[in-house]
Design an enzyme around this catalytic site. Structure first.
Site, PDB file in Angstrom:
ATOM      1  CG  HIS A 140      -1.699  -1.248   1.403  1.00 29.48           C
ATOM      2  ND1 HIS A 140      -2.930  -1.500   0.855  1.00 29.48           N
ATOM      3  CD2 HIS A 140      -1.341  -2.386   2.072  1.00 29.48           C
ATOM      4  CE1 HIS A 140      -3.323  -2.731   1.198  1.00 29.48           C
ATOM      5  NE2 HIS A 140      -2.362  -3.283   1.920  1.00 29.48           N
ATOM      6  CE  LYS A 267      12.181  19.817 -11.176  1.00 29.66           C
ATOM      7  NZ  LYS A 267      10.784  19.629 -11.579  1.00 29.66           N
ATOM      8  CD  GLU A 274       9.127  12.747 -15.890  1.00 31.69           C
ATOM      9  OE1 GLU A 274       8.170  13.471 -15.622  1.00 31.69           O
ATOM     10  OE2 GLU A 274      10.272  13.188 -16.108  1.00 31.69           O
TER      11      GLU A 274
END
Ligand code: ARG
Length: 442
Positions: A140, A267, A274
């Site tokens: 979970h 960044k 992705e």
């Protein structure tokens, strides 16, 4: 757009050229052996086809036509004249295109198998380098129990092992030659289907000519394998994206697999992962397209089937490059051992061990579970962990607690000992690694 442009599949199916030529060579050799065309005509045709194959291999192009089958035939007519027209005796583009697709997919199967194995090997290598690094295992997406990082990522190698097995299994269905089914009914020419099958390396021939030209199950099945493999890669991607997030910081991706932001100078974005995650939708889309294409389609060949290649090729191309990318991701991945192990210090990863402790002292597991839940709730209130407990407090929850309880409070030790078959423990893990190594050697 002109109707003939709309009908043409050349831009998509030209990649089938080498298989189309190979199939035609075998077909003509058989026609000659059966004296359906003369030996001298067959020689001329085969030499012509070989010269086209050579030119294509060297990067030369042939002029486009309605499809690759017509394009090759027209090129052959240009090179050897009217004799070329005998090539299509006792054959139709309907059985020809199925043949080409099967030969193509047999090739792709080998490439895909190698690439799946390369990813498995890069996972294994990373696992071996970080064999005893601890991390929280999740259910979970919540801290569950500690596991070895190596055990964790090997789960993905086993996932990919099933993809490899699926690739091997579908080969059985590819290795059945449709050639000789002709348009749909077979032919009255005395062809030898076994002969062409043998020449092309097939293990068997199809039993029903109508099914032979209408069947695209093998295309759909291959696309399913691509889809599931991509789904697996997307699960890996998602995990690594989360782990490379600053909140986790479990891993650092290889620089070349990330890219910068055009506005935020600090960044490094996990773009390749992705994109693997994103491109998975293309493979799944292809699978849905194929199933929809086949649904309720009457026998035998219908031009609808030409669309199969758009879906199949996109799924194949997407999967093959994504496998390459994933291999590189694992090869350049840095495991942040300190951060990973530090996050084993919270989240009560030892709660099950505590319940097991009471169970070993004779308490039924369900009761042990409930007692430990209460202790965890009590500790959580003060932001404490099991290490904060003293024997007096413990005894207030159960008289079964004794001093030896404190011996079990080591995440490392508790992990080491989970040696049930397939478990994360040191011995079980080394067995698992040996098994995978031997599978990958095959
Ligand atoms: N380009 C066609 C395809 O991909 C080949 C078969 C054409 N057959 C026909 N009867 N028009 O399906």
């Amino acid at each position: 757009m002109l109707p003939q442009e709309y009908i043409s599949s050349f831009s998509v199916d030209q990649r089938l050229a080498p298989y189309d030529i190979k199939g035609s060579i075998a077909h003509v050799a058989m026609l000659s052996k059966q004296t359906i065309v003369s030996a001298s005509d067959a020689k001329k045709i085969i030499e012509g086809l070989q010269s086209i194959a050579k030119d294509l291999e060297a990067g030369k192009k042939i002029p486009p036509a309605e499809d690759i089958h017509f394009a090759v035939e027209q090129e052959l007519i240009k090179r050897i004249g009217e004799t070329a027209k005998k090539m299509h005796t006792a054959r139709s583009r309907n059985d020809q295109v199925v043949l080409d697709l099967k030969l193509y997919l047999l090739d792709v199967t080998e490439t895909a198998l190698k690439k799946v194995q390369n990813v498995q090997k890069s996972i294994l290598e990373l696992a071996l380098k970080n064999q005893e690094v601890l991390m929280p295992g999740f259910t979970h997406l919540q801290h569950a129990q500690a596991v070895y990082f190596s055990h964790y990522i090997l789960a993905y190698a086993w996932m990919l092992q099933r993809d490899a097995e699926r690739l091997l299994d579908q080969k059985k269905r590819l290795e059945v030659s449709p050639l000789g089914a002709c348009a749909l009914a077979g032919t009255s020419f005395p062809i030898d289907r076994e002969e062409t099958a043998k020449l092309l390396g097939f293990k068997a021939i199809t039993e029903n000519s109508i099914d032979s030209v209408a069947d695209r199950d093998f295309v759909t099945e291959f696309t399913f394998i691509c889809s599931l493999t991509m789904v697996h890669l997307s699960r890996i991607s998602e995990e690594l994206i989360i782990w490379s997030n600053l909140e986790f910081n479990y891993v650092t991706l290889g620089e070349e697999y990330t890219s910068g932001s055009s506005i935020m100078p600090q960044k490094r974005n996990p773009d390749t992962l992705e994109l693997v995650r994103g491109k998975t939708s293309r493979a799944i889309g292809s699978l849905v397209s194929l199933l929809t294409l086949l649904k309720a389609q009457p026998l035998a060949y219908n031009r609808d089937l030409q669309e199969d290649k758009v879906s199949l090729f996109d799924a194949v191309d997407t999967t093959l490059v994504s496998l390459d990318v994933m291999e590189g991701v694992f090869k350049t991945l840095k495991v942040n051992k300190k951060e990973m192990e530090a996050s084993c210090d919270y989240g009560f990863l030892l709660a099950t061990e505590c319940a097991d402790y009471l169970t070993r002292k004779g308490l039924p597991f369900r009761e042990a579970h409930s007692i430990v839940s209460k202790i965890v709730a009590y500790l959580l209130k003060d932001g404490k962990d099991f290490s904060a407990l003293d024997i007096k407090t413990l005894k207030s929850y159960s008289p079964l607690f004794e001093e030896d309880f404190f011996n079990i409070l080591s995440v490392r030790k508790s992990t080491e000992l989970k040696n049930s078959y397939g478990g994360t423990g040191i011995l079980a893990l080394s067995n698992q690694i040996k098994k995978l190594q031997s599978l990958l050697k095959k």
